[in-house]
Design a protein around this motif. Structure first.
Motif, PDB file in Angstrom:
ATOM      1  N   GLN A 334      80.007  47.644  12.800  1.00 58.18           N
ATOM      2  CA  GLN A 334      79.615  48.072  11.462  1.00 58.18           C
ATOM      3  C   GLN A 334      79.762  46.967  10.414  1.00 58.18           C
ATOM      4  OE1 GLN A 334      78.130  50.992  10.838  1.00 58.18           O
ATOM      5  NE2 GLN A 334      78.303  51.387  13.037  1.00 58.18           N
ATOM      6  N   VAL A 335      80.372  45.837  10.785  1.00 54.52           N
ATOM      7  CA  VAL A 335      80.502  44.731   9.833  1.00 54.52           C
ATOM      8  C   VAL A 335      79.103  44.218   9.488  1.00 54.52           C
ATOM      9  CG1 VAL A 335      81.423  42.400   9.504  1.00 54.52           C
ATOM     10  CG2 VAL A 335      82.764  44.119  10.735  1.00 54.52           C
ATOM     11  N   PRO A 336      78.778  44.046   8.196  1.00 52.78           N
ATOM     12  CA  PRO A 336      77.421  43.622   7.817  1.00 52.78           C
ATOM     13  C   PRO A 336      77.008  42.319   8.497  1.00 52.78           C
ATOM     14  CG  PRO A 336      78.641  44.355   5.893  1.00 52.78           C
ATOM     15  CD  PRO A 336      79.617  44.318   7.029  1.00 52.78           C
ATOM     16  N   ARG A 337      75.795  42.310   8.972  1.00 55.79           N
ATOM     17  CA  ARG A 337      75.281  41.123   9.661  1.00 55.79           C
ATOM     18  C   ARG A 337      75.203  39.931   8.722  1.00 55.79           C
ATOM     19  NH1 ARG A 337      75.431  39.358  14.740  1.00 55.79           N
ATOM     20  NH2 ARG A 337      74.207  37.419  14.773  1.00 55.79           N
ATOM     21  N   ALA A 338      75.008  40.179   7.443  1.00 57.90           N
ATOM     22  CA  ALA A 338      74.901  39.083   6.484  1.00 57.90           C
ATOM     23  C   ALA A 338      76.185  38.272   6.417  1.00 57.90           C
ATOM     24  CB  ALA A 338      74.549  39.636   5.102  1.00 57.90           C
ATOM     25  N   MET A 339      77.339  38.936   6.539  1.00 53.43           N
ATOM     26  CA  MET A 339      78.611  38.223   6.509  1.00 53.43           C
ATOM     27  C   MET A 339      78.744  37.320   7.728  1.00 53.43           C
ATOM     28  SD  MET A 339      81.105  41.320   5.244  1.00 53.43           S
ATOM     29  CE  MET A 339      82.544  40.260   5.290  1.00 53.43           C
ATOM     30  N   ILE A 340      78.329  37.820   8.893  1.00 56.34           N
ATOM     31  CA  ILE A 340      78.421  37.023  10.112  1.00 56.34           C
ATOM     32  C   ILE A 340      77.469  35.832  10.037  1.00 56.34           C
ATOM     33  CG2 ILE A 340      78.162  37.094  12.614  1.00 56.34           C
ATOM     34  CD1 ILE A 340      78.793  40.081  12.482  1.00 56.34           C
ATOM     35  N   ASP A 341      76.234  36.069   9.600  1.00 51.62           N
ATOM     36  CA  ASP A 341      75.263  34.985   9.497  1.00 51.62           C
ATOM     37  C   ASP A 341      75.699  33.946   8.472  1.00 51.62           C
ATOM     38  OD1 ASP A 341      73.748  36.260  11.387  1.00 51.62           O
ATOM     39  OD2 ASP A 341      72.414  37.228   9.933  1.00 51.62           O
ATOM     40  N   GLY A 342      76.304  34.405   7.389  1.00 45.93           N
ATOM     41  CA  GLY A 342      76.787  33.456   6.382  1.00 45.93           C
ATOM     42  C   GLY A 342      77.887  32.579   6.926  1.00 45.93           C
ATOM     43  N   SER A 343      78.801  33.161   7.716  1.00 43.38           N
ATOM     44  CA  SER A 343      79.877  32.363   8.294  1.00 43.38           C
ATOM     45  C   SER A 343      79.335  31.335   9.279  1.00 43.38           C
ATOM     46  CB  SER A 343      80.877  33.290   8.985  1.00 43.38           C
ATOM     47  OG  SER A 343      81.872  32.549   9.653  1.00 43.38           O
ATOM     48  N   ILE A 344      78.421  31.764  10.132  1.00 41.09           N
ATOM     49  CA  ILE A 344      77.835  30.831  11.104  1.00 41.09           C
ATOM     50  C   ILE A 344      77.007  29.774  10.389  1.00 41.09           C
ATOM     51  CG2 ILE A 344      76.232  30.654  13.042  1.00 41.09           C
ATOM     52  CD1 ILE A 344      77.146  33.410  13.933  1.00 41.09           C
ATOM     53  N   GLY A 345      76.323  30.156   9.310  1.00 45.45           N
ATOM     54  CA  GLY A 345      75.537  29.204   8.552  1.00 45.45           C
ATOM     55  C   GLY A 345      76.374  28.129   7.878  1.00 45.45           C
ATOM     56  N   LEU A 346      77.621  28.458   7.569  1.00 42.39           N
ATOM     57  CA  LEU A 346      78.520  27.476   6.971  1.00 42.39           C
ATOM     58  C   LEU A 346      79.187  26.581   7.998  1.00 42.39           C
ATOM     59  CD1 LEU A 346      80.233  29.687   4.249  1.00 42.39           C
ATOM     60  CD2 LEU A 346      78.549  27.861   3.892  1.00 42.39           C
ATOM     61  N   GLY A 347      78.865  26.782   9.275  1.00 44.13           N
ATOM     62  CA  GLY A 347      79.369  25.904  10.313  1.00 44.13           C
ATOM     63  C   GLY A 347      80.500  26.463  11.137  1.00 44.13           C
ATOM     64  N   ALA A 348      80.904  27.699  10.924  1.00 39.27           N
ATOM     65  CA  ALA A 348      81.988  28.291  11.704  1.00 39.27           C
ATOM     66  C   ALA A 348      81.511  28.630  13.102  1.00 39.27           C
ATOM     67  CB  ALA A 348      82.522  29.540  11.015  1.00 39.27           C
ATOM     68  N   THR A 349      82.388  28.483  14.056  1.00 39.03           N
ATOM     69  CA  THR A 349      82.066  28.878  15.420  1.00 39.03           C
ATOM     70  C   THR A 349      82.152  30.400  15.545  1.00 39.03           C
ATOM     71  OG1 THR A 349      84.364  28.715  16.147  1.00 39.03           O
ATOM     72  CG2 THR A 349      83.008  26.706  16.281  1.00 39.03           C
ATOM     73  N   ARG A 350      81.728  30.896  16.694  1.00 41.28           N
ATOM     74  CA  ARG A 350      81.771  32.350  16.888  1.00 41.28           C
ATOM     75  C   ARG A 350      83.209  32.865  16.885  1.00 41.28           C
ATOM     76  NH1 ARG A 350      78.383  35.132  21.667  1.00 41.28           N
ATOM     77  NH2 ARG A 350      76.718  34.342  20.318  1.00 41.28           N
ATOM     78  N   SER A 351      84.113  32.152  17.514  1.00 32.84           N
ATOM     79  CA  SER A 351      85.509  32.593  17.533  1.00 32.84           C
ATOM     80  C   SER A 351      86.121  32.537  16.137  1.00 32.84           C
ATOM     81  CB  SER A 351      86.318  31.722  18.500  1.00 32.84           C
ATOM     82  OG  SER A 351      86.280  30.367  18.101  1.00 32.84           O
ATOM     83  N   GLU A 352      85.784  31.516  15.359  1.00 33.45           N
ATOM     84  CA  GLU A 352      86.289  31.434  13.982  1.00 33.45           C
ATOM     85  C   GLU A 352      85.713  32.559  13.129  1.00 33.45           C
ATOM     86  OE1 GLU A 352      87.005  26.604  13.549  1.00 33.45           O
ATOM     87  OE2 GLU A 352      85.091  27.498  12.961  1.00 33.45           O
TER      88      GLU A 352
END
Length: 457
Positions: A334-352
């Motif tokens: 249920q966590v918004p996909r936008a938050m996940i995409d934003g984190s990955i877009g900033l260079g974070a790995t999947r585990s981070e």
């Protein structure tokens, strides 16, 4: 009462009433007519409600007073000498007449008066069933005609249906609240009776549990809660050490890493564990896990009993895994996909991203899943009855037998007990203790979630 015939009657009334209301309202909804206030389905639902309500009232009245009327009719057909004896003799005679009327066999020789009373009661049942069903159908038909005549262009059927649904929902909520209140009050009153025999200080701070079923005095025995409370906490803690990491890691894998095909395979397999009866888990702990742990302890030079807190805790943790994994999986997704995409877009790995974005955002729900699992562990009975050992002593070694609050409640209420003695009333005090523990767990969880949410937002 013929259950199938009653259900068929109610379904038929609902179908006919709904069809009548829908058809009449459809005739009014012509291009030349004024626009209907409510759509035809609402009119059909309103007529169905008006039709079924009187039938349900009659059936409910018979359900409330039918048993009393049946008993009075049976007593009326019994000999005076049987009725005058009363007590168990009268109750036994009534049960025999009911068995004869239903066609079941009875022990011993059937007396002529019993056969006559059984035949009369069978006729009474048939007549009463026909009368009740006929009355329900008649009142429903009259109500159907009345509701059908009420249908008009400006009838606010939607508002009435929604109002009735709102009252039904309110009634269901009130039943749930009153049921909880009744349970709590029954525990409080019976626990108060127990504390009239035993001091609350001795109960809550005592370290010895020895109720001693004895007739030498009402307050005989020692009722120290601490050994039982310690055993409950120890088993629940072991269960959470097993279930929380496995369940949470399973949820993270199925929600973030697994492919749709793998998820469709893994999640149902894990959830199967939730459908296994607890008695099966208890038997599994008794014959498999316990002996395995005892043999493993001998191999490494550690004394582990087959029935111990460790055995019960491990098996209980396995049982709780689906509660944490399924709930946490749904929450993580249920966590918004936008938050996940934003984190990955900033260079974070999947585990981070999982550690710094997804888990913090889903923490309130994960805490709720954890709370549900803890409550399940504290209230579990069958596993600890078979695997914990039922030894109410203060022990720090999880490899030794212990006893829990739920096991003790079972022991105190097993067999023919006198509910005026402290040996039986203590079960209500123990139940009240479990309720208070669960209440404080909820309060603590809400406080933690609120504080974290303030920092996160």
């Amino acid at each position: 009462m013929y259950s199938l015939l009653t259900i068929a009657l109610l379904l038929a009334l609902l179908s006919i009433a709904y069809q009548q209301g829908w058809a009449v309202s459809r005739k009014l909804a012509t291009p030349e007519a004024t626009r209907l206030h409510s759509r035809p389905p609402y009119h059909g639902s309103l007529v169905a409600i008006w039709t079924i309500a009187p039938a349900l009232v009659i059936l409910a009245l018979w359900a409330l007073f039918g048993a009393t009327a049946s008993r009075a009719y049976i007593v009326m057909n019994l000999p005076a000498e049987i009725v005058d004896q009363g007590g168990n003799v009268l109750q036994s005679a009534i049960q025999r007449v009911r068995a004869i009327a239903s066609g079941a066999g009875v022990a011993g020789e059937v007396q002529p008066y019993e056969m006559a009373a059984g035949a009369a009661f069978r006729q009474f049942q048939n007549l009463a069933s026909a009368t009740v069903l006929g009355s329900a159908a008649a009142f429903a038909a009259v109500s159907l005609l009345f509701a059908r005549k009420r249908i008009a262009v400006r009838l606010q059927a939607r508002n009435e249906v929604e109002r009735i649904v709102r009252y039904l929902l309110l009634g269901c909520s009130a039943v749930a609240i009153l049921t909880t209140l009744g349970i709590v009050l029954s525990l409080v009153f019976e626990a108060a009776r127990f504390f009239s025999f035993v001091s609350p200080i001795d109960f809550f701070f005592g370290t010895v549990w020895n109720p001693r079923f004895s007739t030498t005095g009402a307050g005989s025995g020692e009722y120290g809660l601490l050994p039982l409370l310690w055993g409950t906490v120890m088993v629940a803690a072991i269960a959470m050490f097993v279930s929380l990491p496995i369940g949470l890691m399973t949820a993270i894998y199925t929600s973030q890493y697994a492919s749709p095909r793998m998820r469709s395979l893994v999640k149902p397999v894990v959830e199967v564990l939730a459908g296994i009866p607890t008695i099966v888990y208890g038997f599994f702990a008794l014959v498999t896990v316990g002996p395995f742990l005892a043999a493993f302890g001998q191999t490494i030079g550690v004394n582990i009993r087959a029935t111990s807190a460790l055995t019960a805790g491990i098996v209980m943790g396995i049982m709780i895994i689906p509660f944490i994994s399924s709930l946490s999986d749904d929450i993580l997704r249920q966590v918004p996909r936008a938050m996940i995409d934003g984190s990955i877009g900033l260079g974070a790995t999947r585990s981070e991203t999982i550690k710094r974005v997804i888990l913090p955002a889903a923490l309130p729900g994960i805490v709720g899943a954890f709370l549900l699992a803890v409550s399940r562990a504290i209230g579990e009975t069958m596993i600890v009855v078979l695997a914990a050992g039922n030894s109410p002593f203060l022990r720090a070694n999880p490899g030794e037998p212990i006893s829990t609050v739920t096991v003790t409640i079972v022991n105190q209420l097993t067999g023919d007990q006198d509910f005026a003695s402290p040996q039986s009333l203590v079960a209500f005090a123990l139940g009240l203790t479990l309720f208070v523990m669960t209440l404080f767990l909820n309060m603590a969880a809400l406080y933690i979630v609120r504080r974290f949410r303030e920092q996160y937002e």
